[in-house]
Design a protein around this motif. Structure first.
Motif, PDB file in Angstrom:
ATOM      1  N   ALA A 111       0.835  -1.207   0.000  1.00 37.37           N
ATOM      2  CA  ALA A 111       0.000   0.000   0.000  1.00 37.37           C
ATOM      3  C   ALA A 111       0.871   1.258   0.000  1.00 37.37           C
ATOM      4  N   VAL A 112       1.938   1.237   0.805  1.00 35.57           N
ATOM      5  CA  VAL A 112       2.836   2.393   0.862  1.00 35.57           C
ATOM      6  C   VAL A 112       3.529   2.593  -0.489  1.00 35.57           C
ATOM      7  N   LEU A 113       4.060   1.489  -1.040  1.00 30.33           N
ATOM      8  CA  LEU A 113       4.800   1.580  -2.300  1.00 30.33           C
ATOM      9  C   LEU A 113       3.905   2.068  -3.441  1.00 30.33           C
ATOM     10  N   HIS A 114       2.697   1.501  -3.519  1.00 30.94           N
ATOM     11  CA  HIS A 114       1.814   1.852  -4.632  1.00 30.94           C
ATOM     12  C   HIS A 114       1.327   3.293  -4.532  1.00 30.94           C
ATOM     13  N   LYS A 115       1.100   3.733  -3.308  1.00 27.83           N
ATOM     14  CA  LYS A 115       0.651   5.118  -3.118  1.00 27.83           C
ATOM     15  C   LYS A 115       1.750   6.092  -3.582  1.00 27.83           C
ATOM     16  N   ILE A 116       2.994   5.762  -3.231  1.00 31.97           N
ATOM     17  CA  ILE A 116       4.095   6.629  -3.656  1.00 31.97           C
ATOM     18  C   ILE A 116       4.215   6.623  -5.185  1.00 31.97           C
ATOM     19  N   CYS A 117       4.115   5.429  -5.791  1.00 32.09           N
ATOM     20  CA  CYS A 117       4.167   5.344  -7.258  1.00 32.09           C
ATOM     21  C   CYS A 117       3.078   6.208  -7.885  1.00 32.09           C
ATOM     22  N   ASP A 118       1.874   6.125  -7.339  1.00 26.61           N
ATOM     23  CA  ASP A 118       0.754   6.934  -7.858  1.00 26.61           C
ATOM     24  C   ASP A 118       1.050   8.417  -7.732  1.00 26.61           C
ATOM     25  N   MET A 119       1.522   8.799  -6.555  1.00 25.64           N
ATOM     26  CA  MET A 119       1.743  10.223  -6.284  1.00 25.64           C
ATOM     27  C   MET A 119       2.743  10.848  -7.240  1.00 25.64           C
ATOM     28  N   ILE A 120       3.760  10.074  -7.635  1.00 32.57           N
ATOM     29  CA  ILE A 120       4.791  10.667  -8.486  1.00 32.57           C
ATOM     30  C   ILE A 120       4.503  10.442  -9.977  1.00 32.57           C
ATOM     31  N   GLY A 121       3.365   9.832 -10.276  1.00 34.21           N
ATOM     32  CA  GLY A 121       2.966   9.708 -11.674  1.00 34.21           C
ATOM     33  C   GLY A 121       3.609   8.542 -12.398  1.00 34.21           C
ATOM     34  N   TYR A 122       4.076   7.539 -11.656  1.00 35.64           N
ATOM     35  CA  TYR A 122       4.547   6.313 -12.305  1.00 35.64           C
ATOM     36  C   TYR A 122       3.318   5.519 -12.760  1.00 35.64           C
ATOM     37  N   GLY A 123       3.482   4.732 -13.812  1.00 36.03           N
ATOM     38  CA  GLY A 123       2.335   4.039 -14.427  1.00 36.03           C
ATOM     39  C   GLY A 123       1.960   2.726 -13.760  1.00 36.03           C
ATOM     40  N   LYS A 271      10.106  18.581 -10.265  1.00 39.07           N
ATOM     41  CA  LYS A 271       9.296  18.605 -11.486  1.00 39.07           C
ATOM     42  C   LYS A 271       9.902  17.672 -12.533  1.00 39.07           C
ATOM     43  N   GLY A 272       9.056  16.820 -13.084  1.00 45.96           N
ATOM     44  CA  GLY A 272       9.540  15.856 -14.071  1.00 45.96           C
ATOM     45  C   GLY A 272       9.876  14.509 -13.456  1.00 45.96           C
ATOM     46  N   ILE A 273       9.579  14.340 -12.191  1.00 44.91           N
ATOM     47  CA  ILE A 273       9.919  13.092 -11.484  1.00 44.91           C
ATOM     48  C   ILE A 273       9.305  11.874 -12.180  1.00 44.91           C
ATOM     49  N   GLU A 274       8.139  12.099 -12.862  1.00 47.44           N
ATOM     50  CA  GLU A 274       7.473  10.969 -13.543  1.00 47.44           C
ATOM     51  C   GLU A 274       8.285  10.479 -14.746  1.00 47.44           C
ATOM     52  N   LEU A 275       9.287  11.249 -15.130  1.00 47.59           N
ATOM     53  CA  LEU A 275      10.125  10.865 -16.275  1.00 47.59           C
ATOM     54  C   LEU A 275      11.313   9.998 -15.860  1.00 47.59           C
ATOM     55  N   THR A 276      11.514   9.838 -14.555  1.00 46.35           N
ATOM     56  CA  THR A 276      12.669   9.061 -14.094  1.00 46.35           C
ATOM     57  C   THR A 276      12.387   7.566 -14.195  1.00 46.35           C
ATOM     58  N   ASP A 277      13.431   6.761 -14.156  1.00 46.36           N
ATOM     59  CA  ASP A 277      13.267   5.299 -14.165  1.00 46.36           C
ATOM     60  C   ASP A 277      13.129   4.751 -12.758  1.00 46.36           C
ATOM     61  N   SER A 278      13.744   5.431 -11.808  1.00 51.10           N
ATOM     62  CA  SER A 278      13.594   4.997 -10.416  1.00 51.10           C
ATOM     63  C   SER A 278      13.771   6.203  -9.498  1.00 51.10           C
ATOM     64  N   PHE A 279      13.216   6.055  -8.304  1.00 54.08           N
ATOM     65  CA  PHE A 279      13.213   7.152  -7.330  1.00 54.08           C
ATOM     66  C   PHE A 279      13.339   6.537  -5.947  1.00 54.08           C
ATOM     67  N   SER A 280      14.193   7.125  -5.127  1.00 57.69           N
ATOM     68  CA  SER A 280      14.321   6.610  -3.762  1.00 57.69           C
ATOM     69  C   SER A 280      14.066   7.707  -2.746  1.00 57.69           C
ATOM     70  N   ILE A 281      13.552   7.295  -1.612  1.00 59.50           N
ATOM     71  CA  ILE A 281      13.213   8.247  -0.547  1.00 59.50           C
ATOM     72  C   ILE A 281      13.471   7.576   0.805  1.00 59.50           C
ATOM     73  N   ASN A 282      14.039   8.331   1.725  1.00 59.81           N
ATOM     74  CA  ASN A 282      14.231   7.843   3.094  1.00 59.81           C
ATOM     75  C   ASN A 282      13.152   8.455   3.979  1.00 59.81           C
ATOM     76  N   ALA A 283      12.172   7.644   4.360  1.00 59.68           N
ATOM     77  CA  ALA A 283      11.116   8.184   5.227  1.00 59.68           C
ATOM     78  C   ALA A 283      11.655   8.485   6.624  1.00 59.68           C
ATOM     79  N   HIS A 284      12.869   7.992   6.937  1.00 54.96           N
ATOM     80  CA  HIS A 284      13.442   8.328   8.248  1.00 54.96           C
ATOM     81  C   HIS A 284      14.149   9.684   8.220  1.00 54.96           C
ATOM     82  N   LYS A 285      14.175  10.320   7.067  1.00 56.70           N
ATOM     83  CA  LYS A 285      14.716  11.673   7.021  1.00 56.70           C
ATOM     84  C   LYS A 285      13.540  12.665   7.092  1.00 56.70           C
ATOM     85  N   MET A 286      13.054  13.173   5.952  1.00 55.28           N
ATOM     86  CA  MET A 286      12.022  14.222   6.018  1.00 55.28           C
ATOM     87  C   MET A 286      10.719  13.809   6.694  1.00 55.28           C
TER      88      MET A 286
END
Ligand SMILES: *Cc1c(COP(=O)(O)O)cnc(C)c1O
Length: 457
Positions: A111-123, A271-286
């Motif tokens: 659920a967490v992974l899919h929500k993040i994918c949706d939010m950044i416009g991944y297909g 801006k343009g994050i949906e154009l990337t092939d991969s994206f990483s985020i540390n939820a223990h940071k922000m």
């Protein structure tokens, strides 16, 4: 267990009290550590009373990362609902590799992974996994890119000169990872940055052209959302154009500031994050989850399977691979890092996460405004960053930070950009208020006033 939970609660009470009373623990010199605390391991059991006493001492002298005096690192503070989730994960003690063993916890992670994918416009085809840290997220991105570029490298090993591009101020894991994936540290091109520490796309293009001319194999570009020192954001759109033209994998390392995806006000920074092939985020940071809570997502889950799945009859004994998360993970046994971000997210909603992120930028604005209004300070960082870099009265940043630490004043670190060394304070603890930022500066000023010695450095 009940007795131990009672003790646990006592220890937590002590910790919360200490965070208020002694926000900076008295540091113990390394050569005195084993004389000061009983850390030795012995043949015989310890008396309950001594055990408890030792734990109390350890809690007292451990650095307090959730206090109002911790500005040292790219994490800090405590989001209660996330901490609750992590404590629960410890008690449940599942391993995330199979649905059979983790059950609904798998659904939580997905659920967490899919929500993040949706939010950044991944297909539709996108997916991701939790990793042991941002360095490992970057590693997984690089492995997927390598295997996409040259599928034979997975079985035969790397035989080509494969080239990686990343900015000169990106995280050190990029270079380290090139040795781990077998292409070698000399195959990293450090792309020049502008005055704000953002990658210069024209230099990227130039470097790629030079490598192509030599017959090398460019395959991977790392862009950063929040560089480790200045908190700068590389411009995704122009970098993505170059990657598309040369068919290179574009990874966005958002370990530090990828959290801006939650903010209407600040998501333009990626801006343009949906154009990337991969994206990483540390939820223990922000996002303030306890360490570690690291996520990587990719546009097409087939790359996760291609690079990380392995058949194992002794492990995968029920069908439905979509729910057997071990097939897309670097690890075998894996702790449940998803529950803590899920409990936080579930309780405060995406709106709440947005507030968390926005407040950090607000605190940084407060800090920058203070610096700009006080001529004893020089500012070395820029708007739209939660890293506030400065010097005070021309004092060596290294000396100042070290003295503040040794005297239990505040924990803050130093960094440098283009040969200028400065104090880097990070406004990532969302529990802080404007007054805490003011206190930070007041503390430094009073400390320096009383310690004329330092000014000589
Ligand atoms: C913190 C950070 C990392 C590394 O993350 P870890 O979880 O510490 O391994 C990678 N990239 C950037 C930009 C970071 O700030």
């Amino acid at each position: 267990m009940k007795d131990d939970l009672k003790l646990f609660n006592e220890l937590v009470d002590l910790l919360l009290e200490e965070e208020q009373k002694h926000p900076v623990a008295t540091p113990i010199a390394t050569n005195k550590l084993y004389q000061t605390l009983d850390l030795s391991l012995n043949d015989h059991p310890i008396l309950d009373e001594d055990f408890k006493k030792t734990l109390f001492e350890i809690v007292k002298s451990t650095p307090k990362t959730a206090s109002t005096s911790f500005f040292n690192q790219l994490f800090g503070g405590r989001m209660n609902k996330a901490t609750l989730g992590d404590l629960l994960a410890v008690m449940l003690n599942n391993s995330m590799y199979t649905y059979k063993v983790a059950g609904p916890q798998v659904g939580i992670e997905k659920a967490v992974l899919h929500k993040i994918c949706d939010m950044i416009g991944y297909g539709e085809e996108s997916d991701g996994t939790f990793t042991s840290g941002g360095s490992m997220s970057n590693y997984m991105a690089m492995v997927m890119a390598r295997d996409k570029y040259d599928p034979s490298s997975k079985v035969e090993g790397v035989s080509k000169k494969m080239i990686v591009y990343t900015s000169e101020v990106s995280h050190y894991s990029i270079q380290k990872n090139t040795s781990l994936i077998g292409i070698g540290r000399n195959q990293v091109r450090f792309i020049k940055t502008n005055d704000h520490g953002e990658m210069i796309p024209e230099d990227l293009e130039l470097q790629i052209q030079q490598d192509l001319a030599k017959g090398f194999h460019p395959f991977f570009v790392n862009a950063t959302a929040g560089t480790t020192v200045l908190g700068a954001f590389d411009s995704v759109e122009p970098i993505s154009k170059i990657c598309k033209a040369h068919n290179l994998w574009l990874h966005l390392d958002g370990a530090y500031c990828g959290g801006v995806i939650f903010s209407k006000r600040y998501k333009h920074l990626v801006k343009g994050i949906e154009l990337t092939d991969s994206f990483s985020i540390n939820a223990h940071k922000m996002l303030g989850a306890p360490l570690t809570c690291s996520i990587i997502v990719t546009q097409n889950k087939k790359h996760l399977y291609q690079s990380f799945s392995n058949e194992a009859d002794y492990l995968y004994q029920t069908a439905d691979d979509d729910f057997n998360l071990g097939k897309t993970s670097l690890q075998c046994g894996r702790r449940n890092d998803a529950l803590k971000i899920w409990t936080l997210w579930k309780s405060v909603g995406s709106k709440g996460l947005e507030n968390i992120v926005d407040h950090q930028f607000y605190l940084a604005d407060v800090a920058r405004n203070y610096i700009k209004q006080h001529p004893d300070y020089t500012l070395h960082s820029y708007d739209d960053s939660i890293s506030v870099c400065f010097n005070y009265k021309g004092i060596s940043a290294k000396t100042l930070c070290t003295e503040l630490y040794l005297n239990s004043e505040v924990l803050v670190s130093f960094g440098s950009f283009r040969d200028v060394e400065f104090v880097r304070m990070v406004t990532i603890n969302t529990s802080l208020k404007e007054q805490d930022i003011m206190n930070f500066f007041k503390r430094i000023e009073i400390f320096v006033d009383n310690k004329i010695l330092i000014a000589k450095h």
